[in-house]
Design a protein around this motif. Structure first.
Motif, mmCIF file in Angstrom:
data_model
loop_
_atom_site.group_PDB
_atom_site.id
_atom_site.type_symbol
_atom_site.label_atom_id
_atom_site.label_comp_id
_atom_site.label_asym_id
_atom_site.label_seq_id
_atom_site.Cartn_x
_atom_site.Cartn_y
_atom_site.Cartn_z
ATOM 1 N N ASP A 164 -3.655 -2.326 -2.983
ATOM 2 C CA ASP A 164 -2.194 -2.440 -3.052
ATOM 3 C C ASP A 164 -1.554 -2.337 -1.669
ATOM 4 O O ASP A 164 -0.470 -2.886 -1.435
ATOM 5 C CB ASP A 164 -1.615 -1.355 -3.968
ATOM 6 C CG ASP A 164 -1.914 -1.604 -5.437
ATOM 7 O OD1 ASP A 164 -2.279 -2.749 -5.791
ATOM 8 O OD2 ASP A 164 -1.804 -0.653 -6.241
ATOM 9 N N GLN A 165 -2.228 -1.645 -0.753
ATOM 10 C CA GLN A 165 -1.740 -1.532 0.622
ATOM 11 C C GLN A 165 -2.118 -2.742 1.479
ATOM 12 O O GLN A 165 -1.791 -2.794 2.659
ATOM 13 C CB GLN A 165 -2.301 -0.256 1.265
ATOM 14 C CG GLN A 165 -1.750 1.037 0.689
ATOM 15 C CD GLN A 165 -2.319 2.262 1.386
ATOM 16 O OE1 GLN A 165 -2.440 2.289 2.613
ATOM 17 N NE2 GLN A 165 -2.659 3.291 0.628
ATOM 18 N N GLY A 166 -2.789 -3.708 0.868
ATOM 19 C CA GLY A 166 -3.113 -4.941 1.583
ATOM 20 C C GLY A 166 -4.546 -5.095 2.036
ATOM 21 O O GLY A 166 -4.889 -6.095 2.682
ATOM 22 N N LYS A 167 -5.421 -4.138 1.725
ATOM 23 C CA LYS A 167 -6.812 -4.259 2.169
ATOM 24 C C LYS A 167 -7.479 -5.433 1.455
ATOM 25 O O LYS A 167 -7.340 -5.607 0.246
ATOM 26 C CB LYS A 167 -7.573 -2.964 1.883
ATOM 27 C CG LYS A 167 -7.025 -1.736 2.607
ATOM 28 C CD LYS A 167 -7.029 -1.916 4.114
ATOM 29 C CE LYS A 167 -6.799 -0.632 4.871
ATOM 30 N NZ LYS A 167 -5.546 0.060 4.535
ATOM 31 N N ASN A 168 -8.223 -6.231 2.223
ATOM 32 C CA ASN A 168 -8.872 -7.404 1.648
ATOM 33 C C ASN A 168 -10.389 -7.417 1.840
ATOM 34 O O ASN A 168 -11.058 -8.394 1.521
ATOM 35 C CB ASN A 168 -8.254 -8.694 2.199
ATOM 36 C CG ASN A 168 -8.102 -8.685 3.711
ATOM 37 O OD1 ASN A 168 -8.914 -8.081 4.415
ATOM 38 N ND2 ASN A 168 -7.053 -9.327 4.222
ATOM 39 N N LEU A 169 -10.931 -6.325 2.374
ATOM 40 C CA LEU A 169 -12.377 -6.145 2.447
ATOM 41 C C LEU A 169 -12.665 -4.648 2.381
ATOM 42 O O LEU A 169 -12.156 -3.878 3.199
ATOM 43 C CB LEU A 169 -12.939 -6.738 3.736
ATOM 44 C CG LEU A 169 -14.452 -6.605 3.940
ATOM 45 C CD1 LEU A 169 -15.229 -7.304 2.832
ATOM 46 C CD2 LEU A 169 -14.875 -7.164 5.307
ATOM 47 N N LEU A 170 -13.472 -4.242 1.413
ATOM 48 C CA LEU A 170 -13.756 -2.831 1.172
ATOM 49 C C LEU A 170 -15.229 -2.519 1.393
ATOM 50 O O LEU A 170 -16.080 -3.404 1.368
ATOM 51 C CB LEU A 170 -13.382 -2.435 -0.263
ATOM 52 C CG LEU A 170 -11.952 -1.993 -0.574
ATOM 53 C CD1 LEU A 170 -10.941 -3.060 -0.208
ATOM 54 C CD2 LEU A 170 -11.810 -1.593 -2.043
ATOM 55 N N ALA A 171 -15.504 -1.231 1.598
ATOM 56 C CA ALA A 171 -16.871 -0.711 1.612
ATOM 57 C C ALA A 171 -16.795 0.754 1.219
ATOM 58 O O ALA A 171 -15.716 1.365 1.244
ATOM 59 C CB ALA A 171 -17.525 -0.865 2.984
ATOM 60 N N THR A 172 -17.929 1.309 0.850
ATOM 61 C CA THR A 172 -17.974 2.733 0.543
ATOM 62 C C THR A 172 -18.903 3.456 1.507
ATOM 63 O O THR A 172 -19.859 2.876 2.029
ATOM 64 C CB THR A 172 -18.474 2.992 -0.898
ATOM 65 O OG1 THR A 172 -19.830 2.540 -1.007
ATOM 66 C CG2 THR A 172 -17.607 2.285 -1.919
ATOM 67 N N GLY A 173 -18.606 4.730 1.722
ATOM 68 C CA GLY A 173 -19.468 5.618 2.474
ATOM 69 C C GLY A 173 -19.520 6.948 1.749
ATOM 70 O O GLY A 173 -18.811 7.149 0.761
ATOM 71 N N GLU A 174 -20.355 7.857 2.218
ATOM 72 C CA GLU A 174 -20.475 9.138 1.504
ATOM 73 C C GLU A 174 -20.864 10.266 2.454
ATOM 74 O O GLU A 174 -21.389 10.043 3.537
ATOM 75 C CB GLU A 174 -21.484 9.036 0.360
ATOM 76 C CG GLU A 174 -22.756 8.236 0.650
ATOM 77 C CD GLU A 174 -23.644 8.805 1.748
ATOM 78 O OE1 GLU A 174 -23.809 10.034 1.784
ATOM 79 O OE2 GLU A 174 -24.158 8.030 2.577
ATOM 80 N N MET A 175 -20.585 11.471 1.994
ATOM 81 C CA MET A 175 -21.023 12.684 2.671
ATOM 82 C C MET A 175 -21.338 13.714 1.598
ATOM 83 O O MET A 175 -20.492 14.005 0.755
ATOM 84 C CB MET A 175 -19.926 13.205 3.610
ATOM 85 C CG MET A 175 -20.297 14.490 4.333
ATOM 86 S SD MET A 175 -21.692 14.238 5.453
ATOM 87 C CE MET A 175 -22.494 15.853 5.366
#
Length: 348
Positions: A164-175
């Protein structure tokens, strides 16, 4: 469960017509046919995801999920559990490995507390804590089914907010100290694998302790009897809050037709849960790298995807995904900036 069900219904198929048009353009670019390899495949996949032959992926974000694990008390990790709480604020300070690579890729890093074992005094860390770490899966379920669904829905909400904020490419990371243990359990259950064949050292567990780690995973699976066909059951019995959150991000991105990059071992476990819940999610995933974690190649084979590169990474955090952002964006530039033979006036 309402949000999860609504989101699952929105996941569509790749747009074949747009893919065909893009494939035709790529094949007619002024270059030898197929000479740009996987970048050509990426361009066609992106077209199918976005329904646009000329997509833009200039607003990138890596969503880092943090949580602790009750199984830590079984001696499956070399580092103190408090490191999860100490390292998580460093993501928003921009000083971790993934932050360095995210800066180079011009990507934001968003950090979510899904279930760290202590409170985090950092307002920029999004507090969606389900509780203070999972239960010890070697003694019983890691979480309730309701908590597993909640973790998935938090991931969906975070993904939706970023899109909704305009991001057009995502990924995930973790800790999460110890999170290779539940991840290995997830692969073992879904792939019907002996944990000893894929268990790895994680953040540096001594080799001589691998048999113990495998035995803990075997015990957890034997006690909990997760259903290999029910990803929510697997998540609740041998998973982690951050793993469920990442799986939710994958599902959320797919429902909004946004490409999403898969990082290493932990993220692959989350992606495998996501496609077990909704097989169509797989089409929206872009694999980044072959993790150096033992069992990493088997894990990616279970996912059914071929990574873009292999340079010995095993840090996690989303580091491989951040590096892969450059390949994904390069594919869009190839389609937009290269001329076809006809456009170059070189039709013979």
């Amino acid at each position: 469960m309402k949000l999860l069900n609504q989101t699952l219904k929105k996941i569509g198929l790749l747009d074949q017509e747009t893919m065909a048009k893009t494939k035709n353009r790529v094949d007619n670019l002024f270059k030898p046919l197929g000479s740009l390899g996987r970048l050509e495949d990426l361009a066609v996949q992106l077209a199918g995801i976005t329904k646009n032959s000329f997509p833009t992926v200039d607003k990138k974000v890596i969503i880092v999920m943090s949580a602790d694990h009750g199984v830590y008390v079984e001696g499956v990790a070399p580092d103190p559990q408090i490191i999860t709480a100490l390292q998580t604020p460093n993501f928003v300070k921009g000083i971790t490995g993934v932050c360095a690579f995210a800066k180079q890729a011009r990507a934001d890093v968003v950090v979510v507390d899904m279930g760290i074992a202590s409170d985090i005094d950092e307002p920029k860390v999004i507090n969606r804590k389900i509780r203070y770490g999972t239960s010890n899966m070697a003694k019983g379920p890691a979480m309730s089914r309701e908590e597993a669904i909640k973790s998935l829905e938090i991931g969906i909400e975070i993904a939706n907010d970023q899109i909704d904020q305009g991001k057009n490419l995502l990924a995930t990371g973790e800790m999460g100290i110890g999170n290779t243990t539940p991840s290995t359990a997830i692969f073992s259950v879904i792939g019907h694998l002996d944990p000893e064949t894929i268990v790895g050292i994680g953040a540096g567990l001594p080799i001589e302790k691998l048999k113990h780690k495998a035995s803990v995973i075997k015990k957890a699976i034997a006690i909990n009897q997760p259903n290999p066909k029910d990803a929510i059951d697997i998540l609740s019995k041998v998973g982690g809050f951050e793993i469920g959150g990442m799986a939710g991000v994958f599902i959320g991105a797919a429902s909004r037709r946004i490409p999403i990059v898969v990082d290493g071992f932990i993220a692959t476990a989350a992606a495998l849960l996501a496609i077990t819940i909704a097989p169509k999610v797989k089409d929206f995933l872009i694999p980044s790298h072959h993790t150096a974690e033992r069992g990493g190649k088997i894990a990616m084979q279970l996912l059914g995807l071929t990574p873009l590169f292999d340079i010995g990474l095993r840090l996690g955090e989303g580091t491989g995904a951040a590096l892969a952002f450059n390949f994904v964006e390069a594919a869009t530039y190839m389609v937009k900036e290269m001329a076809t033979r006809e456009e170059a006036g070189l039709v013979i």
